[in-house]
Design an enzyme around this catalytic site. Structure first.
Site, PDB file in Angstrom:
ATOM      1  N   LYS A 159       0.735  -1.142  -0.007  1.00  0.00           N
ATOM      2  CA  LYS A 159       0.034  -0.105   0.023  1.00  0.00           C
ATOM      3  C   LYS A 159       0.943   1.404   0.009  1.00  0.00           C
ATOM      4  CE  LYS A 159      -1.803   2.912   2.014  1.00  0.00           C
ATOM      5  NZ  LYS A 159      -1.677   4.579   1.464  1.00  0.00           N
ATOM      6  N   GLU A 202       9.514   1.673  10.994  1.00  0.00           N
ATOM      7  CA  GLU A 202      10.592   2.540  10.787  1.00  0.00           C
ATOM      8  C   GLU A 202       9.671   3.899  10.699  1.00  0.00           C
ATOM      9  OE1 GLU A 202      13.615   1.888  10.655  1.00  0.00           O
ATOM     10  OE2 GLU A 202      13.698  -0.308  10.274  1.00  0.00           O
ATOM     11  N   CYS A 262      13.643  11.046   6.315  1.00  0.00           N
ATOM     12  CA  CYS A 262      13.758  10.536   7.965  1.00  0.00           C
ATOM     13  C   CYS A 262      15.174  10.730   8.558  1.00  0.00           C
ATOM     14  CB  CYS A 262      13.133   9.344   7.867  1.00  0.00           C
ATOM     15  SG  CYS A 262      14.307   7.995   6.933  1.00  0.00           S
ATOM     16  N   GLU A 312       9.409  16.857  14.423  1.00  0.00           N
ATOM     17  CA  GLU A 312       9.773  16.636  13.009  1.00  0.00           C
ATOM     18  C   GLU A 312       9.332  17.342  12.174  1.00  0.00           C
ATOM     19  OE1 GLU A 312       8.748  12.834  11.073  1.00  0.00           O
ATOM     20  OE2 GLU A 312      10.887  12.765  10.476  1.00  0.00           O
TER      21      GLU A 312
HETATM   22  P1  NAD Z   1       2.390   8.672   7.288  1.00  0.00           P
HETATM   23  O1  NAD Z   1       2.580   8.148   8.596  1.00  0.00           O
HETATM   24  O2  NAD Z   1       1.632   9.839   7.219  1.00  0.00           O
HETATM   25  O3  NAD Z   1       2.049   7.681   5.997  1.00  0.00           O
HETATM   26  C1  NAD Z   1       2.832   6.534   5.772  1.00  0.00           C
HETATM   27  C2  NAD Z   1       1.795   5.561   5.187  1.00  0.00           C
HETATM   28  O4  NAD Z   1       0.922   4.937   6.049  1.00  0.00           O
HETATM   29  C3  NAD Z   1       1.021   6.010   3.906  1.00  0.00           C
HETATM   30  O5  NAD Z   1       1.001   4.925   3.079  1.00  0.00           O
HETATM   31  C4  NAD Z   1      -0.181   6.237   4.565  1.00  0.00           C
HETATM   32  O6  NAD Z   1      -1.338   5.865   3.664  1.00  0.00           O
HETATM   33  C5  NAD Z   1      -0.168   5.256   5.635  1.00  0.00           C
HETATM   34  N1  NAD Z   1      -1.088   5.235   6.877  1.00  0.00           N
HETATM   35  C6  NAD Z   1      -1.677   6.346   7.438  1.00  0.00           C
HETATM   36  N2  NAD Z   1      -2.694   6.324   8.217  1.00  0.00           N
HETATM   37  C7  NAD Z   1      -2.672   4.604   8.528  1.00  0.00           C
HETATM   38  C8  NAD Z   1      -3.495   3.809   9.133  1.00  0.00           C
HETATM   39  N3  NAD Z   1      -4.234   4.336  10.196  1.00  0.00           N
HETATM   40  N4  NAD Z   1      -3.510   2.619   8.932  1.00  0.00           N
HETATM   41  C9  NAD Z   1      -2.658   1.841   8.077  1.00  0.00           C
HETATM   42  N5  NAD Z   1      -1.859   2.879   7.176  1.00  0.00           N
HETATM   43  C10 NAD Z   1      -1.784   4.234   7.463  1.00  0.00           C
HETATM   44  O7  NAD Z   1       3.910   9.307   6.756  1.00  0.00           O
HETATM   45  P2  NAD Z   1       4.375  10.053   5.451  1.00  0.00           P
HETATM   46  O8  NAD Z   1       3.769  11.498   5.840  1.00  0.00           O
HETATM   47  O9  NAD Z   1       3.663   9.378   4.354  1.00  0.00           O
HETATM   48  O10 NAD Z   1       5.732   9.998   5.723  1.00  0.00           O
HETATM   49  C11 NAD Z   1       6.808  10.902   6.424  1.00  0.00           C
HETATM   50  C12 NAD Z   1       7.292  10.066   7.415  1.00  0.00           C
HETATM   51  O11 NAD Z   1       7.865   8.854   7.490  1.00  0.00           O
HETATM   52  C13 NAD Z   1       8.179  11.218   8.550  1.00  0.00           C
HETATM   53  O12 NAD Z   1       7.771  10.927   9.750  1.00  0.00           O
HETATM   54  C14 NAD Z   1       9.410  10.137   8.241  1.00  0.00           C
HETATM   55  O13 NAD Z   1      10.220  10.331   9.175  1.00  0.00           O
HETATM   56  C15 NAD Z   1       8.916   8.744   8.213  1.00  0.00           C
HETATM   57  N6  NAD Z   1      10.172   7.978   7.506  1.00  0.00           N
HETATM   58  C16 NAD Z   1      10.747   7.064   8.475  1.00  0.00           C
HETATM   59  C17 NAD Z   1      11.911   6.468   7.810  1.00  0.00           C
HETATM   60  C18 NAD Z   1      12.509   5.425   8.361  1.00  0.00           C
HETATM   61  O14 NAD Z   1      13.119   4.746   7.889  1.00  0.00           O
HETATM   62  N7  NAD Z   1      12.614   5.540   9.839  1.00  0.00           N
HETATM   63  C19 NAD Z   1      12.082   6.511   6.125  1.00  0.00           C
HETATM   64  C20 NAD Z   1      11.149   7.413   5.557  1.00  0.00           C
HETATM   65  C21 NAD Z   1      10.357   8.110   6.134  1.00  0.00           C
END
Ligand code: NAD
Length: 510
Positions: free
Chosen positions: A184, A259, A293, A395
């Site tokens: 997804k 992550e 991230c 963040e």
């Molecule tokens: P997000 O948490 O908003 O969304 C990530 C994914 O989760 C999307 O596909 C979204 O549709 C899905 N999602 C959202 N709510 C959900 C739910 N209730 N149930 C299941 N899936 C759900 O994050 P984002 O804004 O897309 O990405 C940015 C974030 O990702 C930042 O916090 C960044 O630090 C983090 N990130 C972490 C790493 C790492 O390796 N630690 C790497 C890249 C990004």
């Protein structure tokens, strides 16, 4: 600004991919996808609901329970993974164009993504072929060996920053392990994920091993997390989303790899190589538009060099080229989406009362105003930021950095550890003892000494505290997607008490 670039044959309709077929949502639901340079919709994507996730999981379950993939020899699976890697590299230019168009990442930074994604498939292909599992021997008594088995259908949920490459981090180890998957991808950036289906098919991955459901987190993502036939969830995204998913996984006692977000410190001591630290800490927060991230978004600088560091850093930040992501001169492109732009701009405004603005502070002056002209933010530098400031604690995920002075090693450590996050830390010093001792004490899943983030796929990748749960990388990823069953073989006599037999009763009486 130059004429807005639109890739040839840009898809205007993005579908799910289930059981080897492109399909719309069962109920016909869709959502619109925006191009970050105009913030206008350029495509309509199928919006997955529970029924679509059910269909994708059923296809993945069928391929797992009855298909050839989990039963193939490691070498056979590896050959498919090598072909996937080759196909990804062949698409390098196309992928970079699409990724830049969809995410707003500068084209020069999007170009490396295909090679990195391909490397993930090669790496896990090599790993599964070379893998050996433990055997434990007690001569004359017992031999025990580990029988490694893929767990089943893995749900993979990914964010919008470098989407294709981050998807490869999960796709490569999960399918290498013999699992089947439902991906997804993030709803802001579904374009590059649409390339996987053709790449996998051409490489000979059996239908049903890879399934893709587009859609929103609260609908498609949520249904995947809660599906009873999905025993594993690998998630990358925000810490707060991770908490929701963690709660939802509890019901099914699912395996989770998380992550999450970061607010990583770069600590620059007075004895550091000053020029190298400046170059690296600029790149560390302003590359990938600051949407990374592991961004070193808090820079802690020892007082002796603080004023000089701030002055040089701000001067360089002001010279960073912000503009059209497709222009090869561009160093910072457009933020991914107007919602994210509003969030980042909110922090930029807040920062003006929480720190001393040295560079940036809004839209770049040379670019036209208005949302229809793209989500651009000038690289923004705040100095003298106190540790309780929100721009120090939270963040931002954009081209914004907070700089804070310190005097002693103890103070640097306290500042470095003083947030809820613990993803990465970057330490700049020429003192070997200090570097290693600081690495030992800093609360971060990954530490780089005198460098920004450079990866080795064998090393653990992951965060501590609110930055994650579990580690990916090397055998840790394979461990996540497999069960290690222990098989025990008896070689000698095993003493078995004879419950219920007269012999035993007589012995007890005697
Ligand atoms: P997000 O948490 O908003 O969304 C990530 C994914 O989760 C999307 O596909 C979204 O549709 C899905 N999602 C959202 N709510 C959900 C739910 N209730 N149930 C299941 N899936 C759900 O994050 P984002 O804004 O897309 O990405 C940015 C974030 O990702 C930042 O916090 C960044 O630090 C983090 N990130 C972490 C790493 C790492 O390796 N630690 C790497 C890249 C990004």
């Amino acid at each position: 600004m130059s004429q807005h670039f639109v890739p040839d044959a840009l898809p205007t309709r993005l579908q799910h991919y289930i059981g080897g077929e492109f399909v719309d949502s069962v109920g016909g639901e869709t959502f619109e996808v925006l191009d970050p340079v105009t913030n206008q919709p350029y495509a309509t994507a199928a919006s997955g609901q529970k029924a679509d996730v059910d269909a994708a999981v059923a296809a993945a379950r069928q391929a797992f329970a009855h298909g050839p993939w989990p039963r193939m020899k490691a070498r056979e699976r590896a050959n498919v993974l090598y072909r996937i890697a080759d196909a990804v590299v062949e698409q390098e230019d196309r992928l970079a164009e699409l990724e830049t168009f969809d995410t707003g990442l500068p084209i020069t930074q999007a170009r490396g993504q295909a090679k990195r994604a391909a490397e993930n498939f090669r790496f896990f292909a090599d790993l599964i072929v070379a893998q050996h599992d433990n055997a434990f021997k007690v001569p004359g008594a017992q031999v025990n060996y580990v029988n490694r088995k893929p767990i089943g259908v893995a749900g993979l949920i990914t964010p919008w920053n470098t989407p294709f490459m981050l998807e490869s981090w999960k796709l490569a180890p999960s399918i290498a392990s013999g699992c089947t998957v439902v991906l997804k991808p993030a709803e802001f950036t579904p374009l590059s994920a649409s390339l996987w289906a053709a790449i996998f098919k051409e490489a000979g991955l059996p239908d049903g091993v890879f399934n893709l459901v587009n859609g929103l987190g609260e609908t498609a993502g949520d249904s995947l997390v809660k599906h009873p036939d999905v025993p594993l969830i690998s998630f990358t995204g925000e810490s707060s989303t991770g908490q929701t998913i963690f709660r939802n996984c509890a019901e099914g006692l699912k395996g989770m790899s998380m992550e999450l977000g970061g607010k990583s410190p770069a600590i620059v001591f007075a004895d550091a190589d000053f020029d190298a630290a400046i170059d690296s800490t600029l790149f560390g927060v302003f590359s990938l538009n600051g949407e990374r991230c592991t961004a070193g978004s808090r820079i802690l600088v020892q007082r002796d060099i603080y004023d000089r560091f701030c002055a040089v850093y701000a001067e360089r930040a002001r010279n960073i080229k912000v503009g059209d992501p497709h222009d090869p001169q561009t160093q910072v492109g457009a933020l991914v989406h107007p919602e994210h732009y509003d969030k980042v701009m909110g922090y930029v405004e807040l920062g003006k009362s929480e720190g001393r603005l040295l560079a940036g502070g809004g839209r770049p002056e040379h670019l036209p105003a208005g949302q229809e002209n793209g989500s651009y933010v000038a690289p923004t530098v705040f100095a003298d930021v106190a540790p309780d400031a929100r721009i120090f604690q939270e963040e931002i995920f954009g081209p914004v950095v907070a700089i804070t002075p310190f005097d002693t090693d103890e103070e640097a450590l306290e500042l470095a550890n003083g947030t809820k996050y613990g993803l990465a830390a970057y330490v700049w010093t020429s003192d070997l003892k200090r570097a290693h001792n600081f690495a030992q004490d800093v609360e971060a899943g990954m530490v780089w000494l005198n460098s920004h983030n450079v990866r080795d796929l064998r090393s653990p990748f992951g965060g501590v505290k609110a930055s994650g749960l579990g580690h990916e990388g090397g055998y840790r990823s394979i461990d996540f997607y497999t069960d290690q069953q222990a098989v025990h073989i008896t070689l000698g006599d095993v003493h078995t008490p004879k419950f219920g037999s007269l012999d035993d009763a007589a012995k007890l009486d005697g």
